[in-house]
Design a protein around this motif. Sequence first.
Motif, mmCIF file in Angstrom:
data_model
loop_
_atom_site.group_PDB
_atom_site.id
_atom_site.type_symbol
_atom_site.label_atom_id
_atom_site.label_comp_id
_atom_site.label_asym_id
_atom_site.label_seq_id
_atom_site.Cartn_x
_atom_site.Cartn_y
_atom_site.Cartn_z
ATOM 1 N N PHE A 130 1.859 -3.780 -5.023
ATOM 2 C CA PHE A 130 0.645 -4.460 -4.591
ATOM 3 C C PHE A 130 0.171 -3.853 -3.273
ATOM 4 O O PHE A 130 0.872 -3.895 -2.258
ATOM 5 C CB PHE A 130 0.898 -5.965 -4.440
ATOM 6 C CG PHE A 130 -0.249 -6.727 -3.852
ATOM 7 C CD1 PHE A 130 -1.559 -6.462 -4.240
ATOM 8 C CD2 PHE A 130 -0.043 -7.725 -2.905
ATOM 9 C CE1 PHE A 130 -2.621 -7.156 -3.699
ATOM 10 C CE2 PHE A 130 -1.093 -8.429 -2.362
ATOM 11 C CZ PHE A 130 -2.390 -8.147 -2.760
ATOM 12 N N ILE A 131 -1.027 -3.285 -3.287
ATOM 13 C CA ILE A 131 -1.588 -2.646 -2.087
ATOM 14 C C ILE A 131 -2.375 -3.705 -1.330
ATOM 15 O O ILE A 131 -3.567 -3.943 -1.605
ATOM 16 C CB ILE A 131 -2.479 -1.447 -2.466
ATOM 17 C CG1 ILE A 131 -1.733 -0.492 -3.409
ATOM 18 C CG2 ILE A 131 -2.933 -0.711 -1.208
ATOM 19 C CD1 ILE A 131 -0.441 0.053 -2.839
ATOM 20 N N ARG A 132 -1.690 -4.343 -0.389
ATOM 21 C CA ARG A 132 -2.324 -5.429 0.364
ATOM 22 C C ARG A 132 -3.272 -4.889 1.423
ATOM 23 O O ARG A 132 -4.349 -5.437 1.640
ATOM 24 C CB ARG A 132 -1.244 -6.298 1.013
ATOM 25 C CG ARG A 132 -1.796 -7.486 1.793
ATOM 26 C CD ARG A 132 -0.689 -8.358 2.344
ATOM 27 N NE ARG A 132 0.059 -9.036 1.260
ATOM 28 C CZ ARG A 132 1.232 -8.638 0.790
ATOM 29 N NH1 ARG A 132 1.822 -7.534 1.293
ATOM 30 N NH2 ARG A 132 1.844 -9.313 -0.160
ATOM 31 N N ASN A 133 -2.868 -3.811 2.099
ATOM 32 C CA ASN A 133 -3.674 -3.201 3.157
ATOM 33 C C ASN A 133 -3.258 -1.747 3.306
ATOM 34 O O ASN A 133 -2.388 -1.234 2.589
ATOM 35 C CB ASN A 133 -3.528 -3.968 4.476
ATOM 36 C CG ASN A 133 -2.088 -4.239 4.820
ATOM 37 O OD1 ASN A 133 -1.232 -3.358 4.724
ATOM 38 N ND2 ASN A 133 -1.793 -5.478 5.180
ATOM 39 N N SER A 134 -3.890 -1.073 4.248
ATOM 40 C CA SER A 134 -3.645 0.369 4.438
ATOM 41 C C SER A 134 -2.233 0.652 4.949
ATOM 42 O O SER A 134 -1.701 1.743 4.735
ATOM 43 C CB SER A 134 -4.663 0.953 5.411
ATOM 44 O OG SER A 134 -4.606 0.299 6.670
ATOM 45 N N SER A 135 -1.602 -0.314 5.650
ATOM 46 C CA SER A 135 -0.246 -0.086 6.155
ATOM 47 C C SER A 135 0.734 0.077 5.000
ATOM 48 O O SER A 135 1.736 0.800 5.131
ATOM 49 C CB SER A 135 0.169 -1.233 7.067
ATOM 50 O OG SER A 135 0.172 -2.458 6.380
ATOM 51 N N VAL A 136 0.467 -0.581 3.861
ATOM 52 C CA VAL A 136 1.341 -0.422 2.689
ATOM 53 C C VAL A 136 1.271 1.019 2.177
ATOM 54 O O VAL A 136 2.293 1.610 1.789
ATOM 55 C CB VAL A 136 0.952 -1.429 1.588
ATOM 56 C CG1 VAL A 136 1.807 -1.218 0.343
ATOM 57 C CG2 VAL A 136 1.085 -2.850 2.095
ATOM 58 N N LEU A 137 0.064 1.594 2.206
ATOM 59 C CA LEU A 137 -0.086 2.992 1.766
ATOM 60 C C LEU A 137 0.646 3.939 2.710
ATOM 61 O O LEU A 137 1.228 4.942 2.279
ATOM 62 C CB LEU A 137 -1.570 3.360 1.715
ATOM 63 C CG LEU A 137 -2.415 2.621 0.668
ATOM 64 C CD1 LEU A 137 -3.870 3.011 0.810
ATOM 65 C CD2 LEU A 137 -1.921 2.915 -0.740
ATOM 66 N N ASP A 138 0.636 3.651 4.000
ATOM 67 C CA ASP A 138 1.317 4.520 4.964
ATOM 68 C C ASP A 138 2.823 4.506 4.778
ATOM 69 O O ASP A 138 3.500 5.492 5.097
ATOM 70 C CB ASP A 138 0.973 4.095 6.397
ATOM 71 C CG ASP A 138 -0.510 4.240 6.695
ATOM 72 O OD1 ASP A 138 -1.156 5.083 6.028
ATOM 73 O OD2 ASP A 138 -1.030 3.525 7.570
ATOM 74 N N LYS A 139 3.353 3.405 4.268
ATOM 75 C CA LYS A 139 4.805 3.287 4.086
ATOM 76 C C LYS A 139 5.292 3.899 2.775
ATOM 77 O O LYS A 139 6.505 4.024 2.570
ATOM 78 C CB LYS A 139 5.218 1.824 4.144
ATOM 79 C CG LYS A 139 4.991 1.187 5.508
ATOM 80 C CD LYS A 139 5.372 -0.277 5.497
ATOM 81 C CE LYS A 139 5.103 -0.929 6.852
ATOM 82 N NZ LYS A 139 5.442 -2.377 6.847
ATOM 83 N N LEU A 140 4.376 4.230 1.876
ATOM 84 C CA LEU A 140 4.800 4.785 0.582
ATOM 85 C C LEU A 140 5.359 6.181 0.760
ATOM 86 O O LEU A 140 4.857 6.972 1.578
ATOM 87 C CB LEU A 140 3.600 4.820 -0.370
ATOM 88 C CG LEU A 140 3.069 3.452 -0.827
ATOM 89 C CD1 LEU A 140 1.875 3.655 -1.746
ATOM 90 C CD2 LEU A 140 4.160 2.664 -1.556
#
Length: 353
Positions: free
Chosen positions: A343-353
Amino acid sequence: MKTCLACNTDAHSDEYVECTKCNGIYHYPCLNIHRDNLSPDAISKWQCPMCMSKQRKGDNSARLARPSTPTSQAEISFMNVTRRAAASKPVTAAAPNQNDDFIRRSDLRELLREEMSNILTSHNAELTSTLSKFSEKISNLSTSVEFMSEKFDRITEEFQQQKQEIMTLKNENAGLRTEVDNLNSKLQLIDQLSRASSLELQCVPEKKAENVVQIIKQLGRVVNCPINDHDIHYCSRVAKLNPNSTRPRTIIAKFSSPRMRDSVLSAVVRHNRQHSQDKLNTTDFGFDPEKKSPVFVIESLSHENKQLHAAARQRARELKHKFVWIRAGRIFMRKNESSEAIFIRNSSVLDKL
């Protein structure tokens, strides 16, 4: 500075004569001579009394040497000459030149003391005046330092107060930022909920005098989900974010209920699965088959979610994830068929991938 060998005191260059043999120096008064009585040639050849006393008195090369053989065997005769003892001459000290102008050291010291005393006396008033001025300046400086010290204390106290106020404002600002972030999140959620009954058709070519409602109805016929006029509350094309883009304007349609919107989306997904080699495209809407291109049907997203969706697709290409999709206004990502959905809640989730 050199030292006279006669009196063991320092001598200046114009007060002594130097021995050309031992390099020792002597004051002219110590030698009882005057400098003017010696020519430059005499000074350049002058030797001190010690060096003069070490010289041989005369040449004895004509004196016969005593033979080493006995007298009876020698072929020479000796002359017995008895020398008369030279009469001793009285040694008289050279009388000093009456024209020499000399001064004793004790008198010189007295003269120097007297001269220094006169100089100190003449400058005593000036020094007293200067010291008085210095004392006044020091007093003024002390007053200025006290004033600056009091002012510094006041500034320090004000600085501490301002620092405390700044800390309070920082805390209030942090609280306001948190509150604004929460309000933005709520506003985005409300914006997205307001789109719960809407969907978008992308990449549908534009025509003059087109009827977008008929395009939506044609979509329902293609995916086998009938759409009537009363099912559509609003339908129109929206302006491009980038005016220079050649992509057709998106069609947005708002249905009578979220259930109707979800039914259409489910029918589109089912159609694409059943026709995996011929998914929904422009020919289904009556456009030229030679210019066939895919048509996409997605949920209507808020501006922030659209940006997050675009960033998620870009990140999926970088990480080689196969699936990115939207469900009920939320964005998901999956690497492959067997991996779990993210679940991509915000841009910080994308940075942690």
